[in-house]
Design an enzyme around this catalytic site. Structure first.
Site, PDB file in Angstrom:
ATOM      1  N   CYS A 256       1.565  -4.966  -3.247  1.00 26.91           N
ATOM      2  CA  CYS A 256       0.135  -5.215  -3.051  1.00 26.91           C
ATOM      3  C   CYS A 256      -0.357  -6.478  -3.756  1.00 26.91           C
ATOM      4  O   CYS A 256      -1.216  -7.191  -3.235  1.00 26.91           O
ATOM      5  CB  CYS A 256      -0.686  -4.013  -3.490  1.00 26.91           C
ATOM      6  SG  CYS A 256      -0.464  -3.506  -5.213  1.00 26.91           S
TER       7      CYS A 256
ATOM      8  N   HIS B  84      -3.064  -0.636  -8.330  1.00 26.48           N
ATOM      9  CA  HIS B  84      -3.265  -1.093  -6.959  1.00 26.48           C
ATOM     10  C   HIS B  84      -4.067  -2.387  -7.043  1.00 26.48           C
ATOM     11  O   HIS B  84      -4.856  -2.582  -7.983  1.00 26.48           O
ATOM     12  CB  HIS B  84      -4.025  -0.047  -6.143  1.00 26.48           C
ATOM     13  CG  HIS B  84      -4.045  -0.327  -4.667  1.00 26.48           C
ATOM     14  ND1 HIS B  84      -2.955  -0.821  -3.980  1.00 26.48           N
ATOM     15  CD2 HIS B  84      -5.044  -0.198  -3.739  1.00 26.48           C
ATOM     16  CE1 HIS B  84      -3.261  -0.962  -2.699  1.00 26.48           C
ATOM     17  NE2 HIS B  84      -4.522  -0.602  -2.533  1.00 26.48           N
TER      18      HIS B  84
ATOM     19  N   ASP C 151      -8.262  -4.001   2.414  1.00 26.23           N
ATOM     20  CA  ASP C 151      -7.093  -3.286   1.909  1.00 26.23           C
ATOM     21  C   ASP C 151      -6.263  -2.757   3.077  1.00 26.23           C
ATOM     22  O   ASP C 151      -6.643  -1.772   3.723  1.00 26.23           O
ATOM     23  CB  ASP C 151      -7.544  -2.133   1.010  1.00 26.23           C
ATOM     24  CG  ASP C 151      -6.375  -1.393   0.381  1.00 26.23           C
ATOM     25  OD1 ASP C 151      -5.225  -1.852   0.551  1.00 26.23           O
ATOM     26  OD2 ASP C 151      -6.611  -0.360  -0.281  1.00 26.23           O
TER      27      ASP C 151
END
Length: 246
Positions: A27, A81, A102
């Site tokens: 990520c 995250h 996202d």
């Protein structure tokens, strides 16, 4: 599957565009690619941010993620995250709104920051400073880093994704918990430390384990961006930017 916003709103990037420059479980690198893509699409540098979400103990619950474990009430647990956030104008007026892009979420794509946080972070943690939460491993903290700092200070050699050497099928050939992306590792320049990710994930200045190490020595380098450990403070930060971009 992620959905687009209604046609009455203008988005910088589509889900398909963002998905094309990402890789599962990387990520922090995905966010860099998405922000670069947004800049190429005409977004202003001052409107681009990476938001690192973690806790002092590196454990945060999330809902509405593609990796959600249904047997745990629709919740998954990340050590951290990272999400791309872009201040975006709408067609209905000249005002901007903070949108989250996202690709790991099943929420509408993109989602407003308020909508994203409200639906992604379990309700018991809304409106609470992390010091008020007794289950310390669930203290959501947010490190907001602007585009300039991300592109000049973030680096990753993917060491955090490596399996222990004892699990490598062939001696001397590294293996990863997830297949590495096809692009080169992120490194701003030749003089940069090869792995500054721990500095971006520093969620408690008092925790020695989170201090950034350079050549094995603890560094006094200041962590990038601004740290918020209350969702309301995160909202206020972006609300101020929208009202007064300077």
């Amino acid at each position: 599957m992620a959905k687009s916003l209604t046609s009455s709103e203008s988005t910088v990037l589509t889900y398909e565009q963002c998905k094309a420059v990402t890789a599962p479980f990387y990520c922090e690198e995905n966010v860099c690619n998405i922000l670069k893509l947004a800049l190429q699409a005409g977004a202003k540098i001052g409107d681009l941010f990476a938001v690192f979400v973690s806790s002092p103990d590196r454990l945060v619950p999330f809902r509405e993620q593609k990796s959600t474990f249904k047997e745990k009430g629709g919740m998954c647990y990340w050590d951290y995250h990272v999400i791309p956030l872009i201040l975006t104008s709408t067609r209905r007026n000249s005002e901007k709104t903070a949108l989250v892009y996202d690709v790991d979420s099943v929420l509408p794509f993109p989602s407003s920051l308020q909508h994203y946080v409200t639906h992604s972070i379990p309700a018991p943690f809304h409106g609470m400073d992390y010091q008020q939460i007794h289950i310390k491993e669930f203290r959501h903290c947010f490190r907001v880093v602007n585009y300039g700092e991300v592109m000049t200070r973030f680096s990753s050699d993917r060491r955090h994704m490596l399996l222990p050497a004892s699990h490598w099928r062939e001696a001397g050939v590294p293996e990863y918990t997830s297949v590495p992306p096809p692009w080169p590792c992120f490194k701003p320049d030749a003089s940069s430390h090869p792995h500054s990710l721990p500095l971006f994930l520093k969620m408690d200045a008092a925790m020695e384990d989170d201090l950034f190490k350079v050549n094995g020595e603890l560094s006094q380098e200041e962590a990038p961006g601004e740290l918020f450990c209350c969702v309301e403070d995160l909202f206020k930060f972006f609300d101020r930017l929208i009202v007064d971009p300077h």
